[in-house]
Design an enzyme around this catalytic site. Structure first.
Site, short mmCIF file in Angstrom:
data_model
loop_
_atom_site.label_atom_id
_atom_site.label_comp_id
_atom_site.label_asym_id
_atom_site.label_seq_id
_atom_site.Cartn_x
_atom_site.Cartn_y
_atom_site.Cartn_z
N ASP A 100 0.79 -1.25 0.00
CA ASP A 100 0.00 0.00 0.00
C ASP A 100 0.83 1.30 0.00
OD1 ASP A 100 -1.89 -1.99 0.21
OD2 ASP A 100 -2.81 -1.26 2.05
N ASP A 129 -4.48 -0.74 -1.97
CA ASP A 129 -5.76 -0.60 -1.29
C ASP A 129 -6.71 0.05 -2.31
OD1 ASP A 129 -6.79 -1.13 1.37
OD2 ASP A 129 -6.97 1.04 1.69
N HIS A 166 -10.67 0.81 -2.85
CA HIS A 166 -12.06 0.79 -2.36
C HIS A 166 -13.03 1.47 -3.34
CE1 HIS A 166 -10.45 -0.46 1.45
NE2 HIS A 166 -9.84 0.67 1.70
N HIS A 200 -17.44 2.90 0.42
CA HIS A 200 -17.03 1.65 1.08
C HIS A 200 -17.43 1.65 2.56
CE1 HIS A 200 -14.10 -1.41 2.61
NE2 HIS A 200 -14.50 -1.99 1.50
N HIS A 229 -10.56 7.06 1.66
CA HIS A 229 -9.19 6.94 1.14
C HIS A 229 -9.15 5.88 0.05
CE1 HIS A 229 -9.51 3.64 3.99
NE2 HIS A 229 -8.57 3.03 3.28
N LYS A 278 -6.94 -4.94 -3.22
CA LYS A 278 -7.71 -5.49 -2.09
C LYS A 278 -8.62 -4.42 -1.53
CE LYS A 278 -4.02 -4.38 1.11
NZ LYS A 278 -4.77 -3.37 1.88
N CYS A 293 -2.12 -2.77 7.64
CA CYS A 293 -2.01 -3.70 6.51
C CYS A 293 -0.74 -4.54 6.53
CB CYS A 293 -2.18 -2.96 5.19
SG CYS A 293 -3.88 -2.37 4.99
C1 VGL Z 1 -4.69 0.65 5.58
C2 VGL Z 1 -6.31 1.50 6.94
C3 VGL Z 1 -7.24 1.39 5.94
C4 VGL Z 1 -3.26 0.25 5.41
C5 VGL Z 1 -5.61 0.51 4.57
O1 VGL Z 1 -2.78 0.17 4.26
O2 VGL Z 1 -2.59 0.01 6.45
N1 VGL Z 1 -5.05 1.13 6.76
N2 VGL Z 1 -6.88 0.90 4.75
ZN ZN Z 2 -8.29 1.00 3.18
#
Ligand code: VGL
Ligand code: ZN
Length: 198
Positions: free
Chosen positions: A10, A48, A50, A54, A83, A107, A152
């Site tokens: 990410d 990431d 979404h 979401h 985000h 994901k 993550c």
């Molecule tokens: C993440 C919060 C929400 C991450 C992703 O990449 O750690 N944290 N979505």
């Molecule tokens: Zn996320």
């Protein structure tokens, strides 16, 4: 390291300074991650990803504040600022990040469930397919870097162990969100589970 995959978690604009869910110094890991990529035969970027609206977004829950908790059908869930919405600039990789990975794994695309881990969604049972991909490529261990250490990256590390992969965390190539001490807790949890810190 001939059978080790580098998982770059990410490293996206929204997790870097100026982004919607900025991780302090998130962008500072990019040069190191780019160098690390030379040393691994299998390289995976996760993204990431979404849909708008979401269920992990506080804005999707009337009256809820970002960083509060809710109970979902699959368990507790942090509600995040909006985000990494599909197709937006925030969901793009950091502009300086190398793009020559073998696989880009997205994901968090199902509206009703979040996915911190690169291996399983937050119900801890819906697979993303990454475990099978790595097995079929003959991978037996993973090295992890990226954002965020305490979400993550942590869940990816714990799931990789659960699937039988050796797991190394490249700590200096990770940065955390650190919500109420979550960074120290995550490191402790990973160490206890058997993650090796490099
Ligand atoms: C993440 C919060 C929400 C991450 C992703 O990449 O750690 N944290 N979505
Ligand atoms: Zn996320």
């Amino acid at each position: 390291m001939h059978d080790t995959a580098l998982l770059m978690i990410d490293i996206q604009n929204d997790f870097c300074p100026g982004g919607a869910l900025a991780v302090a110094e998130g962008d500072s890991i990019v040069p190191l991650v780019n160098r690390l990529a030379d040393s691994y035969p299998v390289r995976v970027l996760t993204q990431d990803w979404h849909p708008a609206g979401h269920s992990s977004f506080a804005a999707s829950h009337p009256g809820a504040e970002p960083f509060s908790m809710v109970e979902m059908s699959y368990g507790p869930q942090v509600l995040w600022p909006v985000h990494c919405v599909q197709g937006t600039e925030g969901a793009e990789f950091h502009p300086d990040l190398r793009r020559d990975a073998d696989l880009v794994l997205r994901k968090g695309f199902r509206p009703g469930i979040d996915s911190y881990s690169a291996f399983f969604e937050n119900d801890h049972e819906t697979p993303t397919g990454l475990g099978g991909y790595l097995r079929e490529r003959g991978v037996s261990a993973v090295a992890l870097c990226g954002l965020a250490t305490d979400f993550c990256v942590k869940f990816s590390a714990l799931d990789a162990l659960r699937l039988g992969f050796g797991v190394t965390l490249i700590e200096e190539a990770c940065r955390g969100i650190d919500m109420e001490g979550s960074l120290a807790a995550a490191k402790e949890e990973m160490a206890t589970a058997g993650v090796v810190f490099a």
